[in-house]
Enzyme design. Structure first.
Site, PDB file in Angstrom:
ATOM      1  N   ALA A  33       0.828  -1.205   0.000  1.00  0.00           N
ATOM      2  CA  ALA A  33       0.000   0.000   0.000  1.00  0.00           C
ATOM      3  C   ALA A  33       0.862   1.253   0.000  1.00  0.00           C
ATOM      4  O   ALA A  33       1.778   1.371   0.808  1.00  0.00           O
ATOM      5  CB  ALA A  33      -0.904   0.006   1.225  1.00  0.00           C
ATOM      6  N   ASP A  34       0.571   2.181  -0.912  1.00  0.00           N
ATOM      7  CA  ASP A  34       1.220   3.485  -0.818  1.00  0.00           C
ATOM      8  C   ASP A  34       0.370   4.362   0.096  1.00  0.00           C
ATOM      9  O   ASP A  34      -0.631   3.902   0.663  1.00  0.00           O
ATOM     10  CB  ASP A  34       1.450   4.099  -2.213  1.00  0.00           C
ATOM     11  CG  ASP A  34       0.166   4.430  -2.950  1.00  0.00           C
ATOM     12  OD1 ASP A  34      -0.894   4.590  -2.307  1.00  0.00           O
ATOM     13  OD2 ASP A  34       0.215   4.546  -4.182  1.00  0.00           O
ATOM     14  N   SER A  35       0.758   5.627   0.257  1.00  0.00           N
ATOM     15  CA  SER A  35       0.092   6.471   1.269  1.00  0.00           C
ATOM     16  C   SER A  35      -1.402   6.653   0.962  1.00  0.00           C
ATOM     17  O   SER A  35      -2.217   6.672   1.881  1.00  0.00           O
ATOM     18  CB  SER A  35       0.797   7.820   1.365  1.00  0.00           C
ATOM     19  OG  SER A  35       0.718   8.505   0.126  1.00  0.00           O
ATOM     20  N   GLU A  37      -3.361   4.559  -0.755  1.00  0.00           N
ATOM     21  CA  GLU A  37      -4.064   3.288  -0.527  1.00  0.00           C
ATOM     22  C   GLU A  37      -4.289   3.057   0.964  1.00  0.00           C
ATOM     23  O   GLU A  37      -5.328   2.552   1.378  1.00  0.00           O
ATOM     24  CB  GLU A  37      -3.277   2.120  -1.141  1.00  0.00           C
ATOM     25  CG  GLU A  37      -3.541   1.981  -2.632  1.00  0.00           C
ATOM     26  CD  GLU A  37      -2.472   1.201  -3.374  1.00  0.00           C
ATOM     27  OE1 GLU A  37      -2.783   0.705  -4.464  1.00  0.00           O
ATOM     28  OE2 GLU A  37      -1.330   1.090  -2.881  1.00  0.00           O
TER      29      GLU A  37
ATOM     30  N   ARG B 259      -6.462   9.358  -8.656  1.00  0.00           N
ATOM     31  CA  ARG B 259      -6.755   8.389  -7.587  1.00  0.00           C
ATOM     32  C   ARG B 259      -8.001   8.810  -6.808  1.00  0.00           C
ATOM     33  O   ARG B 259      -8.787   7.971  -6.379  1.00  0.00           O
ATOM     34  CB  ARG B 259      -5.550   8.274  -6.651  1.00  0.00           C
ATOM     35  CG  ARG B 259      -4.288   7.740  -7.337  1.00  0.00           C
ATOM     36  CD  ARG B 259      -4.247   6.227  -7.313  1.00  0.00           C
ATOM     37  NE  ARG B 259      -4.133   5.737  -5.968  1.00  0.00           N
ATOM     38  CZ  ARG B 259      -2.995   5.493  -5.332  1.00  0.00           C
ATOM     39  NH1 ARG B 259      -1.848   5.671  -5.955  1.00  0.00           N
ATOM     40  NH2 ARG B 259      -2.997   5.040  -4.106  1.00  0.00           N
TER      41      ARG B 259
END
Lengths: 78, 327
Positions: A33-35, A37, B259
């Site tokens: 997971a990145d920040s 996510e 995103r």
């Protein structure tokens, strides 16, 4: 334990990892997971458990176990 | 009889100069891969020296006026949404009014950051529905490259320059602006802000040395409120107009970060083909992002009479807003 199972299933679902990979000491970061996510996962916890995780608490939740402990504590004091 | 206020013409303008992710790799410690996966942005437009906000605004405005077949002299009101004005005083709207050759109608700037265009058309709609005004120009314009800290890789990769405009006029049928909702929660003022240069931290050597005249952002926290607020306002719009996600032809969120757009679309159960996105080419142009996107769809003949288009935004404040259009 209900909270533990639910947290693990959200992690599997959101981070698209296998259930066997998700242990209590698994860091979200190590699960890929990145920040953003991680933030998405925090929001999923908030929605699923009907809680609010304040900004200052978000940084403390970096592993599956930390999330479970935080949610349990939050639910107990609610 | 006036039934609704309708967008009769759209226009947009972005500078010619393209700044790619590869170009940015030479300026700050970043990579094309990092920027693309975190934001969806591949390139953005940057205005050259000597070009300022009102110039971008007028380019977009002229196209919108031409499409609406309205002369600048016929305008009753000009609303300019920007957080990157020509000068602190007077308003950018003053330069635009004069530059376009409009009559001495009313004109003002509006500071609702990335929600500014939706706030602007909401205000315009009221003047149309009351019958007070008949031809209103609403512009969203930003020159954010000038308020970027080009050493801060979290922000300088995101923001860009551009302008979008719409001419709003009365409609005698049910086409037009169907519903609008505006929100703000000032509990989050420090999530996205330029602290210096106002009356609180008056410009000084110290504010400049501390880079207080540049945009500061708390990206992770902002991601959370942005996603949640845009989802909520979209649901509010749909509930209050009694429509479902299936009724919507296009969903245009503020182009902040791909995103965020995808997270909102997923939460709403929106099929991805209905999500409009140009952030890969345009970057985040704050209040210009939605009118640029709308103009692109309009000029590509992708909008048919009667199509329902849902617009949703969030921005510094934190502001957030939703608008439903029947094209």
């Amino acid at each position: 334990m209900e909270i533990e199972e639910k947290v693990k299933s959200l992690v599997v679902d959101k981070l698209k990892v296998d259930a066997e990979q998700v242990r209590l000491d698994s860091k979200f970061n190590d699960l890929g997971a990145d920040s953003l996510e991680t933030m998405d996962l925090i929001m999923a916890f908030e929605d699923a458990f009907q809680i609010t995780i304040e900004d200052q608490d978000m940084a403390k939740i970096t592993t599956v176990g930390e999330a479970i402990d935080f949610i349990k504590q939050k639910k107990a004091t609610a | 009889m006036i039934k609704r206020a309708r967008i009769v013409g759209t226009g947009s303008y972005v500078p010619d100069k393209i700044l790619t992710n590869q170009d940015l790799e030479k300026i700050v410690d970043t990579s094309d891969e990092w920027i693309t996966t975190r934001t969806g942005i591949k390139e953005r437009r940057i205005a050259p020296e000597g070009v300022y906000t009102s110039i971008l605004a007028m380019e977009a405005a002229k196209k919108a006026l031409e499409q609406a077949e309205v002369s600048p002299k016929e305008l009753d009101l000009i609303i300019c949404s920007t957080i990157s004005p020509d000068q602190p005083l007077p308003s950018t709207a003053a330069f635009i009014q004069h530059g376009l050759g409009a009559n001495t109608c009313g004109a003002f700037d509006m500071a609702a950051a990335c929600s500014g265009f939706l706030y602007g058309i909401t205000v315009a709609e009221q003047f149309i529905l009351t019958g007070k005004y008949k031809r209103i120009l609403v512009i969203g314009v930003e020159l954010l490259s000038r308020v970027m800290d080009w050493e801060d890789r979290a922000t300088c990769i995101l923001f860009a320059d551009g302008a979008g405009a719409a001419v709003i006029m009365p409609s005698e049928d049910d086409r037009g602006i169907v519903h609008t909702i505006m929100h703000i929660d000032g509990a989050f003022t420090d999530y996205l802000h330029i602290p210096g240069g106002g009356m609180r931290y008056v410009s000084s050597h110290e504010t400049l040395n501390n880079k207080m005249h540049f945009v500061k952002m708390r990206g992770n926290e902002l991601f959370k409120v942005a996603t949640r607020f845009m989802e909520n306002v979209s649901r509010e719009i749909m509930e209050q107009t009694k429509i479902s996600i299936d009724d919507i032809k296009y969903f245009i969120p503020h182009q902040a970060n791909q995103r965020i757009s995808i997270a909102v679309a997923e939460r709403l159960g929106l099929p991805m083909e209905k999500l409009y996105s140009n952030i890969d080419r345009i970057g985040n142009t704050s209040s210009a992002s939605i009118p640029i996107a709308l103009d692109e769809l309009n000029r590509a003949y992708k909008l048919d009479k009667g199509d329902l288009i849902l617009l949703a935004s969030f921005g510094a404040g934190v502001t957030w807003a939703g608008v439903l259009l029947k094209w």
